[in-house]
Write an enzyme that holds these catalytic residues in place. Structure first.
Site, PDB file in Angstrom:
ATOM      1  N   ASP A   1       0.804  -1.228   0.000  1.00 42.50           N
ATOM      2  CA  ASP A   1       0.000   0.000   0.000  1.00 42.50           C
ATOM      3  C   ASP A   1       0.836   1.277   0.000  1.00 42.50           C
ATOM      4  O   ASP A   1       0.284   2.370   0.060  1.00 42.50           O
ATOM      5  CB  ASP A   1      -0.954   0.019   1.201  1.00 42.50           C
ATOM      6  CG  ASP A   1      -2.184  -0.839   1.001  1.00 42.50           C
ATOM      7  OD1 ASP A   1      -2.572  -1.060  -0.166  1.00 42.50           O
ATOM      8  OD2 ASP A   1      -2.765  -1.288   2.004  1.00 42.50           O
TER       9      ASP A   1
ATOM     10  N   GLU B   1       0.279   3.384  -3.272  1.00 36.49           N
ATOM     11  CA  GLU B   1      -1.136   3.761  -3.353  1.00 36.49           C
ATOM     12  C   GLU B   1      -1.519   4.802  -2.299  1.00 36.49           C
ATOM     13  O   GLU B   1      -2.304   5.705  -2.571  1.00 36.49           O
ATOM     14  CB  GLU B   1      -1.967   2.486  -3.164  1.00 36.49           C
ATOM     15  CG  GLU B   1      -3.424   2.608  -3.462  1.00 36.49           C
ATOM     16  CD  GLU B   1      -4.093   1.251  -3.422  1.00 36.49           C
ATOM     17  OE1 GLU B   1      -5.160   1.169  -2.783  1.00 36.49           O
ATOM     18  OE2 GLU B   1      -3.573   0.284  -4.007  1.00 36.49           O
ATOM     19  N   ASP B   2      -0.975   4.680  -1.101  1.00 34.96           N
ATOM     20  CA  ASP B   2      -1.455   5.488   0.025  1.00 34.96           C
ATOM     21  C   ASP B   2      -0.443   6.467   0.614  1.00 34.96           C
ATOM     22  O   ASP B   2      -0.753   7.145   1.594  1.00 34.96           O
ATOM     23  CB  ASP B   2      -1.944   4.565   1.145  1.00 34.96           C
ATOM     24  CG  ASP B   2      -3.161   3.754   0.748  1.00 34.96           C
ATOM     25  OD1 ASP B   2      -3.877   4.165  -0.189  1.00 34.96           O
ATOM     26  OD2 ASP B   2      -3.402   2.706   1.369  1.00 34.96           O
TER      27      ASP B   2
END
Length: 181
Positions: A63, A66-67
């Site tokens: 992640d 993405e984050d």
């Protein structure tokens, strides 16, 4: 595992912990976000019997692009091209609408690499368990059900790479269906 493997895993955990420092899960307790990627890697090792280092590092980092402000180039420089490629396979494009991202996860799952499918399966198992215990703040029972249904469509495209993870998901979906009756 040998010492180098331990060092590489700890480097990935440290990197992800720094990147996710101020992030929290959406559960009522606002669990530190880093618990999620660590949990995904633990599912792979302890429940799926996965020992492949690139897969485990990708699980820890799955992640970050993405984050957070992490780039694929940064992951490649620190952890190698194969880890970066694996993280890229499981990363949603946040420039797309949420509905499109969800649809693409379903569509891309069957053609993903076996290692990406492992990360995706463990990610969904961790998310489904978390939602089952403490749904995100503001989620209705209907939204929880919709997440389970969507996750099943994604994981159906990942089946066949790890019988243990498939069995865990089978049990989770069966249990959810029983609760809905």
């Amino acid at each position: 595992m040998d010492q180098l493997v331990h060092i590489q895993l700890l480097e990935a955990i440290h990197f992800a912990a720094i990147k996710h420092t101020n992030q929290r899960r959406k559960d009522p307790a606002q669990t530190p976000y880093i618990n999620h990627p660590i949990g995904v890697a633990r599912i792979l090792t302890h429940e799926g019997g996965v020992t492949d280092l690139d897969t485990l590092i990708a699980a820890i980092l799955h992640d970050t692009v993405e984050d957070t402000d992490t780039s694929f180039q940064e992951i490649e420089a620190l952890f190698g091209a194969s880890v970066a490629a694996l993280v890229a396979e499981v990363t949603d494009d946040k420039n797309l609408l949420k509905a499109d991202r969800k649809r693409l996860q379903i569509e891309k799952a069957p053609t993903a690499s076996a290692k990406a499918k492992l990360v995706k399966l463990a990610d969904k198992i961790h998310n489904l368990r978390s939602i089952g215990i403490a749904p995100p703040v503001g989620w209705s029972e209907q939204r929880v059900q919709e997440y389970f249904e969507w996750a099943e469509k994604v994981t159906n495209g990942c089946r066949g790479v790890n019988p243990q993870l498939d069995s865990i998901l089978d049990a989770m979906y069966a249990d959810r269906r029983l609760k809905q009756q």
